[in-house]
Design a protein around this motif. Structure first.
Motif, short mmCIF file in Angstrom:
data_model
loop_
_atom_site.label_atom_id
_atom_site.label_comp_id
_atom_site.label_asym_id
_atom_site.label_seq_id
_atom_site.Cartn_x
_atom_site.Cartn_y
_atom_site.Cartn_z
N VAL A 249 0.83 -1.20 0.00
CA VAL A 249 0.00 0.00 0.00
C VAL A 249 0.87 1.26 0.00
O VAL A 249 0.63 2.21 -0.77
CB VAL A 249 -0.94 0.00 1.22
N LEU A 250 1.90 1.28 0.85
CA LEU A 250 2.79 2.45 0.90
C LEU A 250 3.46 2.69 -0.45
O LEU A 250 3.62 3.83 -0.90
CB LEU A 250 3.84 2.27 1.99
N LEU A 251 3.87 1.62 -1.10
CA LEU A 251 4.53 1.76 -2.40
C LEU A 251 3.57 2.30 -3.46
O LEU A 251 3.96 3.09 -4.32
CB LEU A 251 5.10 0.41 -2.84
N ARG A 252 2.30 1.88 -3.40
CA ARG A 252 1.32 2.38 -4.36
C ARG A 252 1.09 3.89 -4.17
O ARG A 252 0.97 4.64 -5.14
CB ARG A 252 0.00 1.63 -4.21
N VAL A 253 1.03 4.34 -2.92
CA VAL A 253 0.85 5.77 -2.67
C VAL A 253 2.10 6.53 -3.08
O VAL A 253 2.03 7.63 -3.65
CB VAL A 253 0.50 6.03 -1.20
N GLN A 254 3.27 5.95 -2.82
CA GLN A 254 4.51 6.59 -3.28
C GLN A 254 4.53 6.70 -4.80
O GLN A 254 4.99 7.70 -5.36
CB GLN A 254 5.72 5.79 -2.80
#
Length: 486
Positions: A249-254
């Motif tokens: 999830v963090l990578l998708r937002v990044q």
């Protein structure tokens, strides 16, 4: 893509201050702007004891002695001695790949996750020692070593919060405010800094929650005070999860932030809450290569200034974030065509155009399966997508039919005709404009209005690119069209 639009600095702000008026975090919490001491020890290299942990949490009470450091962008490299005379080759069935490695070292403790590789070397006799080696892409400091007294270790995570300096304009969050006071003669008398956490933006992701907010910390070292106030992007879970689920999830937002700034926006550390210690007295810090290390060729862009193509408010805040993460699962090829280049190294413009076109093809194919056949029937696919985005893109290229034929023709020409050799500058222009079209469609699906899209193409995309694409469409050079564009 550097000429398509601007870039921004992403190094963490360290602001000298004269006097401070603050609310929120106390002065004693000063572990942010500078790298955490335990993480710093791991990245620079330190000796320690290591306990490999199996997928079900089991581990050997006898630790392995060894050394850890971070090797370029390949993650943390751990090398330990094989001191068990009863163990033969390191890759035997008795040595499965660990799911985690707990470490205790002179500077503190940590747990290594995201184990990518493991192996070893066995030496029978002679002057060389048998050894194991592991590669990890993530470390969380301050692992509670009291857990080692148990028969099983819980290395799952309840919360991850990554810090991103330099993106407050995208997030629409203001953490710090400086007020200057002057003497009657105009000279500066005082600078009063107020730090206050803004209201969080919270996105519901099913069993997970995404939280975007402000994070700030103060360090007062005698006569040299500083603050650290990045945007915090976090993932929370009611029940502890495998770290990979939260990282995704963090990578998708990044990825979304990378697209907004047209560069890799690196994280600058972060905070973790582990299942083994749900209410730690001092929050553990974490390091992850995917979040915090970009491709080498993008490193220079971090120091350049510029505005984001769009902001979080343009996506209706939490709703847009939630849609971006969910739609990424539905149309991975299309999203990867837009976002993946920021995580990769060099790519030719032919390759960039090809990946964009493939992303368009798979997006349309997936849309047909989901019951949206009407608009997907138009050919070429680039025209179908351009008409779907509508006026914002039409105004950008001047003639969508001609542009669509040129783009799809360049894709087919590069794929099927060995003699196809147009001017690389034209391929570059088509590749960037095509990727912008795909990005605009995805952003519109995530909640961005046509008005916001039009503003993005009109004022945020560089004047140079706008003029170049219109000139190309109005007067296509000889050799740009292959034998067939459809």
């Amino acid at each position: 893509m550097e000429d398509a639009y601007g870039n921004v600095p992403f190094s963490g702000p360290k602001i000298p201050i004269m006097s401070i008026s603050m609310t929120g975090l106390s002065k004693s919490a000063k572990t942010g702007g500078l790298m955490d001491k335990e993480i710093e020890a791991l990245t620079s290299g330190t000796v320690g004891f290591f306990w490999p942990v199996s997928t079900n949490g089991e581990f050997n009470q006898e630790p392995e002695r060894g050394f850890v450091n971070r090797v370029d962008s390949r993650g943390f490299e751990i090398r330990t001695l094989n001191e068990d005379p009863g163990v033969g080759l390191s890759l035997s069935p008795h040595r499965p790949k660990p799911s985690a490695i707990v470490a205790m070292f002179p500077e503190g403790s940590a747990v290594f996750l995201e184990i990518a590789r493991y192996g070893g070397k066995s030496a029978f006799g002679g002057r060389r020692a048998s050894a194991y080696n592991y590669t990890s892409h993530m470390a969380i400091s301050r692992f509670p070593v009291t857990e080692l007294s148990k028969t099983k270790l819980d290395v799952r995570v309840k919360e991850l919060r990554a810090h991103f300096p330099g993106i407050s304009q995208w997030a629409g969050l203001k953490v710090s405010n400086i007020k200057h006071e002057r003497k009657p003669d105009g000279r500066l008398k005082a600078a009063i800094l107020r730090l206050e956490s803004p209201e969080d933006v919270v996105a519901d992701l099913g069993s997970l929650s995404l939280v975007i907010g402000g994070h700030w910390e103060v360090e007062n070292d005698n006569d040299r005070a500083s603050i650290y106030s990045p945007v915090s992007i976090g993932v929370k879970a009611k029940r502890a999860r495998d770290v990979a689920e939260m990282l995704k999830v963090l990578l998708r937002v990044q990825d979304l932030v990378n697209v907004a700034y047209d560069t890799f926006v690196r994280g600058d550390g972060g905070i973790a809450v582990m299942a083994a210690e749900t209410e730690p007295t001092t929050y553990p810090r974490f390091w992850n290569d995917s979040l915090m290390e970009g491709p080498v060729k993008r490193a220079a862009n971090r120091e350049k200034a510029g505005l984001p193509l769009f902001g979080l408010a343009d996506l209706n805040g939490a709703q847009g974030i939630s849609r971006w993460v969910r739609l990424y699962k539905e149309f991975p090829s299309a999203f990867d065509a837009v976002a993946a280049p920021y995580r990769l190294g060099g790519m030719t413009w032919h390759g960039y155009l090809r990946e964009t076109a493939v992303g368009m093809e798979r997006l349309v194919a997936a849309s047909k399966k989901k019951g949206r056949p009407a608009w997907t029937k138009e050919k070429p696919i680039s025209l179908a997508l351009a008409r779907r985005v509508g006026d914002p893109f039409a105004e950008f290229v001047a003639d969508v039919e001609t542009w669509a034929d040129l783009f799809w023709g360049a894709y087919n020409g590069g794929k099927h005709q060995a003699s196809y050799d147009p001017d690389p500058r034209d391929i570059r222009t088509l590749a960037i404009s095509g990727n912008l079209l795909l990005m605009a469609y995805l952003l519109h699906r995530c909640g961005m209005s046509k008005r916001a899209l039009a503003d993005m193409f009109r004022s945020r995309v560089s004047y140079e690119l706008r003029e170049r694409i219109k000139a190309l469409v109005q007067n296509p050079p000889v050799g740009l069209r292959p034998n067939s564009s459809r």
